[in-house]
Scaffold this motif. Structure first.
Motif, PDB file in Angstrom:
ATOM      1  N   LEU A 286       9.989 -13.045  -9.963  1.00 49.85           N
ATOM      2  CA  LEU A 286      10.047 -11.758  -9.150  1.00 49.85           C
ATOM      3  C   LEU A 286      11.649 -10.727 -10.246  1.00 49.85           C
ATOM      4  CD1 LEU A 286       8.857 -12.957  -6.159  1.00 49.85           C
ATOM      5  CD2 LEU A 286       7.137 -12.191  -8.091  1.00 49.85           C
TER       6      LEU A 286
ATOM      7  N   HIS B  93      12.744  -7.462  -9.251  1.00 43.40           N
ATOM      8  CA  HIS B  93      12.706  -5.934  -8.436  1.00 43.40           C
ATOM      9  C   HIS B  93      13.852  -5.313  -8.313  1.00 43.40           C
ATOM     10  CE1 HIS B  93       9.860  -7.281  -4.824  1.00 43.40           C
ATOM     11  NE2 HIS B  93      10.455  -8.942  -5.626  1.00 43.40           N
TER      12      HIS B  93
ATOM     13  N   GLY C 265      10.635   0.282  -3.069  1.00 40.28           N
ATOM     14  CA  GLY C 265       8.779  -0.647  -2.772  1.00 40.28           C
ATOM     15  C   GLY C 265       8.725  -1.851  -3.111  1.00 40.28           C
ATOM     16  N   TYR C 266       7.770  -2.142  -2.286  1.00 44.19           N
ATOM     17  CA  TYR C 266       7.629  -3.857  -1.987  1.00 44.19           C
ATOM     18  C   TYR C 266       6.832  -4.749  -3.628  1.00 44.19           C
ATOM     19  CZ  TYR C 266       2.986  -3.380  -1.870  1.00 44.19           C
ATOM     20  OH  TYR C 266       1.540  -3.540  -1.933  1.00 44.19           O
ATOM     21  N   GLN C 267       6.659  -3.414  -4.407  1.00 47.73           N
ATOM     22  CA  GLN C 267       5.845  -4.464  -5.723  1.00 47.73           C
ATOM     23  C   GLN C 267       7.705  -4.892  -6.683  1.00 47.73           C
ATOM     24  OE1 GLN C 267       3.146  -5.290  -6.106  1.00 47.73           O
ATOM     25  NE2 GLN C 267       2.681  -5.635  -8.125  1.00 47.73           N
ATOM     26  N   PRO C 268       7.147  -5.876  -6.761  1.00 47.48           N
ATOM     27  CA  PRO C 268       8.303  -5.619  -8.332  1.00 47.48           C
ATOM     28  C   PRO C 268       7.516  -5.103  -9.643  1.00 47.48           C
ATOM     29  CG  PRO C 268       7.072  -8.276  -7.964  1.00 47.48           C
ATOM     30  CD  PRO C 268       6.194  -7.322  -6.480  1.00 47.48           C
TER      31      PRO C 268
ATOM     32  N   TRP D 107       7.321  -9.759 -12.926  1.00 45.50           N
ATOM     33  CA  TRP D 107       6.665 -10.809 -12.017  1.00 45.50           C
ATOM     34  C   TRP D 107       5.969 -11.852 -12.747  1.00 45.50           C
ATOM     35  CZ3 TRP D 107       4.166  -6.607 -11.066  1.00 45.50           C
ATOM     36  CH2 TRP D 107       2.012  -6.459 -11.201  1.00 45.50           C
TER      37      TRP D 107
END
Length: 243
Positions: free
Chosen positions: A38, A40, A44-47, A50
């Protein structure tokens, strides 16, 4: 104990696959034991990139650099550091529902997919399908009890060496039913990892049925018991024409 590796820094990330793209920024790269990678960034939470459970993963880490290449089928994720901010390796485990602590080690116990696991040692107690872990503990060893249904409702220790579920089911149902093919008693046995009601005349008669997760509520026209399960009522013989 397995570990998660973390790298941070100014990195160039290249992904080849459904949509080729190249990105650069100060990011954090997480490498999991199952070869999931992953990447980051700040939001946000989305990579930003990935690859899940890569078929192959190569990680190179030197005094002032790191890089990795992960392959999954036709997809390739490449990360190259331009400037390293930090790196670390941390012990990690599955996260689950807390169910108490180990009476000997004091480590937390959590319920994960199909098991109760010790967070520090990785000690694992496999649970039968449909089992519920209780707040009560075993009088003999102090581990949590579980409630499970195999013909009747049983409350036993999660450690099968301490209080075997097979013994409880055998005490209750061994010889309780007759083989529909030869009328010999059906014995409670474990074979190939499954709890079975098997004909006592084996190997001359190979009739055997898996004992389902449920309780006996009736008799089937074929002479075997009917179980109440999560999916409804069924005969011990799942292929029974009368069920």
């Amino acid at each position: 104990m397995e570990s998660i590796r973390v790298f941070a820094g100014d990195c160039t990330v290249h992904f080849e696959g459904s949509r080729d793209r190249t990105q650069r920024g100060r990011v954090v790269v997480v490498v999991k034991p199952d070869r999931t990678v992953l990447v980051h960034d700040v939001s946000g939470y989305q990579p930003v990139a990935w690859l899940t459970r890569a078929d192959s993963l190569t990680v190179e880490s030197g005094p002032g650099s790191f890089g990795l290449v992960a392959h999954a089928g036709e997809q390739v994720l490449t990360v190259e550091s331009n400037d390293v901010t930090g790196r670390a390796e941390y012990p990690a485990s599955e996260a689950g529902i807390p169910v108490g602590s180990h009476p000997k080690t004091g480590e937390p116990l959590v319920r994960t997919n199909g098991a109760v696991v010790g967070l520090d040692s990785g000690t694992e107690f496999r649970l039968p399908a449909g089992a519920t872990v209780l707040d009560e503990t075993c009088d003999d060893c102090g581990l949590p009890l579980m409630r499970t249904e195999r013909g009747a409702t049983f409350e036993v220790c999660i450690d099968r060496q301490c209080d075997p579920l097979d013994d409880r089911v055998k005490d209750r149902f061994d010889g309780e039913w007759s083989c529909p093919d030869c009328d010999s008693p059906m014995r409670i046995i474990r074979r190939s990892g499954r709890l079975l009601a098997g004909c006592d005349a084996y190997p001359e008669c190979e009739t055997a049925f898996s004992v389902p997760a449920g309780v006996v509520v009736d008799d089937c026209e074929c002479g075997l018991p009917v179980f109440e399960t999560e999916r409804g009522r069924r005969c011990l013989d799942s292929t029974c024409e009368f069920a």
